[in-house]
Structures are given as C-alpha cells and as structure tokens.
Design a protein around this motif. Structure first.
Motif, mmCIF file in Angstrom:
data_model
loop_
_atom_site.group_PDB
_atom_site.id
_atom_site.type_symbol
_atom_site.label_atom_id
_atom_site.label_comp_id
_atom_site.label_asym_id
_atom_site.label_seq_id
_atom_site.Cartn_x
_atom_site.Cartn_y
_atom_site.Cartn_z
ATOM 1 N N CYS A 1 -5.660 2.259 -0.803
ATOM 2 C CA CYS A 1 -5.694 1.942 0.629
ATOM 3 C C CYS A 1 -6.285 0.552 0.858
ATOM 4 O O CYS A 1 -7.343 0.219 0.343
ATOM 5 N N ALA B 1 -5.965 -0.746 6.330
ATOM 6 C CA ALA B 1 -5.236 -1.086 7.557
ATOM 7 C C ALA B 1 -4.335 0.095 7.921
ATOM 8 O O ALA B 1 -3.189 -0.085 8.307
ATOM 9 N N CYS B 2 -4.882 1.295 7.778
ATOM 10 C CA CYS B 2 -4.074 2.521 7.920
ATOM 11 C C CYS B 2 -3.396 2.596 9.287
ATOM 12 O O CYS B 2 -2.287 3.116 9.393
ATOM 13 N N CYS C 1 0.851 -1.189 0.000
ATOM 14 C CA CYS C 1 0.000 0.000 0.000
ATOM 15 C C CYS C 1 0.888 1.241 0.000
ATOM 16 O O CYS C 1 1.798 1.356 0.822
ATOM 17 N N CYS D 1 0.049 5.143 4.501
ATOM 18 C CA CYS D 1 1.260 4.341 4.308
ATOM 19 C C CYS D 1 2.375 5.177 3.693
ATOM 20 O O CYS D 1 3.545 5.021 4.050
#
Ligand code: FES
Length: 163
Positions: free
Chosen positions: A130, A133-134, A88, A93
């Motif tokens: 995205c 899972a930021c 990502c 990220c």
C-alpha cells in the motif's frame, strides 16, 4: 560511475545538509537520505561503488550501508529505466482494479514487474505494498508523483507525456 564521480560538490553539500539535521554522533541517521541522493546521481540505482562512496563519506562500515540498501524497496541494486513506475496492488487498489492497471502497463510496455524496457525508458517496480493513497485507488506512482483514480486511458496519457 566511481565514488569520486558520484560525490560531486553538490552531492556532498546535499548529504551534509541531512547530516546537519542530526546530532554529531548520528551520521548513521543520514544514511537513508545519502543513499537516495547518490542513487539519483547514479541514474537511479546503487552500484557497489555507490554504496562504498556513501559508507566512506559517512564513515560507516560498508556492511551497514549495504544492509540498509537491501532492506528498503526504494533503493535499486541494478540499472533501471529512466522512469520508475510503481503500481499498487494492495487491498483497496486490488478491489478497485489495480491488477488490471498493472496488466495494462505490462502489455503496453512488454515487461513484467522488476524489469525495464529495452530502450531504457521505463522501469516497472516489483509489486508494491500500500502506497497510502487508498482513497484514490487504483493508483500508481511514477517518478515519485502519485496518480490516482486510474483507468487504462489515463495510464496511457501519463506514460505518453513522459520524455
Ligand atoms: S491499497 Fe493502494 S494505496 Fe493503499
């Protein structure tokens, strides 16, 4: 593989389980699952024969199945390496070093996004949006498993651990 080779009894049974989740007129709704199942059976990609097999089995016009397979990034339309890596590089990220993770993998494997290694071991997917899972940025997905808070050393451990 031919359509007959792909639609083995276990593949048919798995597709049927998905078809049964929808109303009788809703076979079209099972196309996403059917494509995923057949892609797995066909070593990670959807050949023209695989698309035909799905269309035939679900009784859908081939062009409809083709449209779905072309639209979603989880379907591959060419042969790919055994292990699929998705890094990502979207905003969270990116801020947390996603691009350096991607360039580490590119250097290590000697490939660019969209390519597979010559030994057929790895496939680096084109850059991903995205992956939701930021909070674990920077992250990557390998064979549908999420790996978060990555460092180059951690990436090496993960890749070294794959067959
Ligand atoms: S920005 Fe990478 S998981 Fe959301």
């Amino acid at each position: 593989m031919t359509g007959r080779d792909l639609l083995t009894p276990d593949v048919r049974a798995e597709i049927d389980r998905w078809v049964a989740k929808y109303p009788p007129f809703g076979k079209r709704s099972a196309v996403l699952a059917a494509l995923r199942i057949v892609q797995e059976k066909n070593h990670g990609w959807l050949s023209p024969e695989a698309l035909e097999a799905v269309a035939g089995y679900l009784g859908l016009p081939p062009v409809e199945v083709e449209e779905v397979a072309s639209f979603y990034s989880m379907y591959e339309r060419k042969p790919v390496g055994r292990h699929t890596i998705s890094v990502c590089t979207n905003v969270s990220c990116l801020i947390c070093g996603g691009e350096s993770i991607l360039s580490h993998i590119e250097k290590r494997l000697g490939i660019r996004p969209g390519q597979s290694t010559p030994d057929g071991r790895f496939y680096l997917k084109p850059e991903e949006e995205c992956l939701a899972a930021c909070a674990g940025a920077p992250m990557m997905m390998v064979d549908h498993i999420y790996h978060e808070h990555l460092t180059p050393e951690r990436v090496d451990e993960i890749l070294d651990g794959l067959p």
